[in-house]
Design a protein around this motif. Sequence first.
Motif, PDB file in Angstrom:
ATOM      1  N   LEU A   1       0.911  -1.083   0.041  1.00 16.68           N
ATOM      2  CA  LEU A   1      -0.205   0.050  -0.171  1.00 16.68           C
ATOM      3  C   LEU A   1       0.777   1.172   0.102  1.00 16.68           C
ATOM      4  O   LEU A   1       0.271   2.387   0.219  1.00 16.68           O
ATOM      5  CB  LEU A   1      -0.869   0.027   1.311  1.00 16.68           C
ATOM      6  CG  LEU A   1      -1.866  -1.201   1.299  1.00 16.68           C
ATOM      7  CD1 LEU A   1      -2.821  -1.283   2.550  1.00 16.68           C
ATOM      8  CD2 LEU A   1      -2.672  -0.975  -0.194  1.00 16.68           C
ATOM      9  N   SER A   2       2.030   1.204  -0.215  1.00 13.61           N
ATOM     10  CA  SER A   2       3.007   2.238  -0.141  1.00 13.61           C
ATOM     11  C   SER A   2       2.650   3.074  -1.531  1.00 13.61           C
ATOM     12  O   SER A   2       2.229   2.665  -2.533  1.00 13.61           O
ATOM     13  CB  SER A   2       4.470   1.925  -0.334  1.00 13.61           C
ATOM     14  OG  SER A   2       4.727   1.127  -1.769  1.00 13.61           O
ATOM     15  N   GLN A   3       3.091   4.450  -1.463  1.00 12.85           N
ATOM     16  CA  GLN A   3       2.703   5.265  -2.706  1.00 12.85           C
ATOM     17  C   GLN A   3       3.974   6.028  -2.676  1.00 12.85           C
ATOM     18  O   GLN A   3       4.590   6.870  -1.933  1.00 12.85           O
ATOM     19  CB  GLN A   3       1.714   6.543  -2.001  1.00 12.85           C
ATOM     20  CG  GLN A   3       0.391   5.830  -1.585  1.00 12.85           C
ATOM     21  CD  GLN A   3      -0.944   6.286  -2.357  1.00 12.85           C
ATOM     22  OE1 GLN A   3      -0.730   6.712  -3.509  1.00 12.85           O
ATOM     23  NE2 GLN A   3      -2.179   5.947  -2.088  1.00 12.85           N
ATOM     24  N   ASP A   4       4.433   6.015  -3.860  1.00 14.75           N
ATOM     25  CA  ASP A   4       5.575   6.695  -4.484  1.00 14.75           C
ATOM     26  C   ASP A   4       5.371   7.710  -5.395  1.00 14.75           C
ATOM     27  O   ASP A   4       4.416   7.305  -6.412  1.00 14.75           O
ATOM     28  CB  ASP A   4       6.751   5.559  -5.231  1.00 14.75           C
ATOM     29  CG  ASP A   4       7.027   4.498  -4.262  1.00 14.75           C
ATOM     30  OD1 ASP A   4       7.853   5.111  -3.230  1.00 14.75           O
ATOM     31  OD2 ASP A   4       7.159   3.483  -4.337  1.00 14.75           O
ATOM     32  N   ARG A   5       5.921   8.690  -5.305  1.00 19.76           N
ATOM     33  CA  ARG A   5       5.901  10.079  -6.268  1.00 19.76           C
ATOM     34  C   ARG A   5       6.758   9.877  -7.370  1.00 19.76           C
ATOM     35  O   ARG A   5       8.152   9.580  -7.058  1.00 19.76           O
ATOM     36  CB  ARG A   5       6.058  11.367  -5.781  1.00 19.76           C
ATOM     37  CG  ARG A   5       5.467  12.259  -6.287  1.00 19.76           C
ATOM     38  CD  ARG A   5       3.975  12.880  -5.712  1.00 19.76           C
ATOM     39  NE  ARG A   5       3.193  13.331  -6.881  1.00 19.76           N
ATOM     40  CZ  ARG A   5       2.157  13.748  -6.878  1.00 19.76           C
ATOM     41  NH1 ARG A   5       1.403  13.118  -5.869  1.00 19.76           N
ATOM     42  NH2 ARG A   5       1.543  14.146  -8.029  1.00 19.76           N
ATOM     43  N   VAL A   6       6.540   9.679  -8.609  1.00 16.19           N
ATOM     44  CA  VAL A   6       7.348   9.273  -9.705  1.00 16.19           C
ATOM     45  C   VAL A   6       6.926  10.188 -10.948  1.00 16.19           C
ATOM     46  O   VAL A   6       5.922  10.537 -11.069  1.00 16.19           O
ATOM     47  CB  VAL A   6       7.044   7.778 -10.278  1.00 16.19           C
ATOM     48  CG1 VAL A   6       8.115   7.490 -11.411  1.00 16.19           C
ATOM     49  CG2 VAL A   6       7.266   6.821  -9.142  1.00 16.19           C
ATOM     50  N   ALA A   7       8.174  10.760 -11.616  1.00 18.13           N
ATOM     51  CA  ALA A   7       8.131  11.475 -12.716  1.00 18.13           C
ATOM     52  C   ALA A   7       7.391  10.786 -13.894  1.00 18.13           C
ATOM     53  O   ALA A   7       7.724   9.787 -14.002  1.00 18.13           O
ATOM     54  CB  ALA A   7       9.325  12.254 -13.129  1.00 18.13           C
ATOM     55  N   VAL A   8       6.534  11.370 -14.629  1.00 12.31           N
ATOM     56  CA  VAL A   8       5.820  10.617 -15.819  1.00 12.31           C
ATOM     57  C   VAL A   8       6.794  10.074 -16.488  1.00 12.31           C
ATOM     58  O   VAL A   8       6.692   8.891 -16.982  1.00 12.31           O
ATOM     59  CB  VAL A   8       4.926  11.518 -16.469  1.00 12.31           C
ATOM     60  CG1 VAL A   8       4.475  11.035 -17.768  1.00 12.31           C
ATOM     61  CG2 VAL A   8       3.740  12.030 -15.631  1.00 12.31           C
TER      62      VAL A   8
END
Length: 456
Positions: free
Chosen positions: A427-434
């Motif tokens: 359930l982790s949420q990673d912020r990633v560049a498109v």
Amino acid sequence: MPDDVVTMDKIVSLCKRRGIIFPASEIYGGIANTYDYGHYGVLLKRNVVDAWWQAMIGDRDDIVALDSAIIQHPRTWEASGHLAGFTDPLVDCRTCGQRFRADHLDAEHDVRCPRKPSVLPGQGPDCNLTEAREFNLMFETTIGPVQEAGSTVYLRPETAQGIFLDFKTVLGFARRKPPFGIAQVGKSFRNEITPGNFIFRTLEFEQMEMEYFVPPDDAHRWYLHWLEARMDWYERLGIRGDHLRLRAHEQDELSHYSSATSDVEYLYPIGWQELEGIANRGNFDLTQHAQHSGEKLEYFDQQSGERYVPHVIEPAAGVGRATLALLCDAYDEDQIGGEARTVLKLHPQMAPVKVAVLPLVRKDGQPELAHEVRNLLRRRMQTEYDEGGSIGRRYRRQDEIGTPWCVTIDHQSLEDRTVTVRDRDSLSQDRVAVDELPAFLEARLAAPWESPKLAV
Ligand code: ATP
């Protein structure tokens, strides 16, 4: 049954709810032991078959592919022994008209009297069973427009025989010599009368079979090799090792031509059952077909001047049974923020959909960016776009079909072209560049994986 084995009812109901697998001919009331695969079922099954081809012809150089006909010359089944011996003993009940397998009338098989389900067939007050009769499992049909004048043929009950019939042809063009294998995936048909257990036992089913031809003296060594290779394969699909086992057949269980057979078994909701059989078939099949056809089915080794009929090691697996094992092994129920969720913790490589792209809201340019992201990913992995309903509901929908990652497009995405990647299991949420998203997801897809259910 151990607590970590799901019930069949839960699997059946999830498969039906999400259109993964459901009874065939439902508008006519269904037909026994026959199922259809919907969109996600097709994708899941295709992943199983692809993984098998990868193991057989992608990862090795000694196996070639074949796709032989379902209807073969009827003498095939005479030679193989199926016409005379591919039978189950059946009894009929004169009272209720039902038919049962005589060897399944025990508590272990859980077959019930239809009139009095608390007892086994034959034990109810009105039961009146016939003597057991041998019943051939092959489906018969006729070639030609008029049944009487046509010739009787059979739908193949296994794909293997097509491989033996083509042995000489393949040997001629494949530029291989023993040890080498011929692999085939396709439908087989058996007139099974036992009540189904969902897709475990069906009238038509796909098999993944490989016949591995070896010099006679090497047969046992190769038998051991394939036992190990096939167990490894199931573990690589992400099936938990403690729910898999190899069971060697007792001497009295062996087919007359087999010197050794082992089953890969999985702990299904109905107990330990066969997923795949691995047999040392000796030279039985080639010898039989040589005798019946008059063709020489042997190998001439030009180097040693030796001529011999190769022995055969056969790993024979069912696509449906592997799919069912994956579903059972992956099924889980947990709680998120006090809410129950049903989730398929499938190996990402097996998951029908790898990534779902979800705009948080249906406005402010989010759907447009979400479509752009979907288009960026769709050629690399199975991708789905969903904008319907709350984000929580959309996550749940993806969890139920085992989608390992959900990519969410939000307000911030439009400002800095980043998205969040939510992981199904942690359930982790990673912020990633498109721009980095394809490489990020491809790396996750290729990473080693182990069922999170093992950690519990
Ligand atoms: P069983 O004892 O369960 O009937 P089998 O030993 O007759 O199986 P094989 O002839 O060895 O099965 O076939 C190889 C594989 O094909 C099996 O391990 C199974 O995965 C699959 N298979 C066989 N029969 C069926 C069926 N009726 N429905 C679905 N899969 C099947």
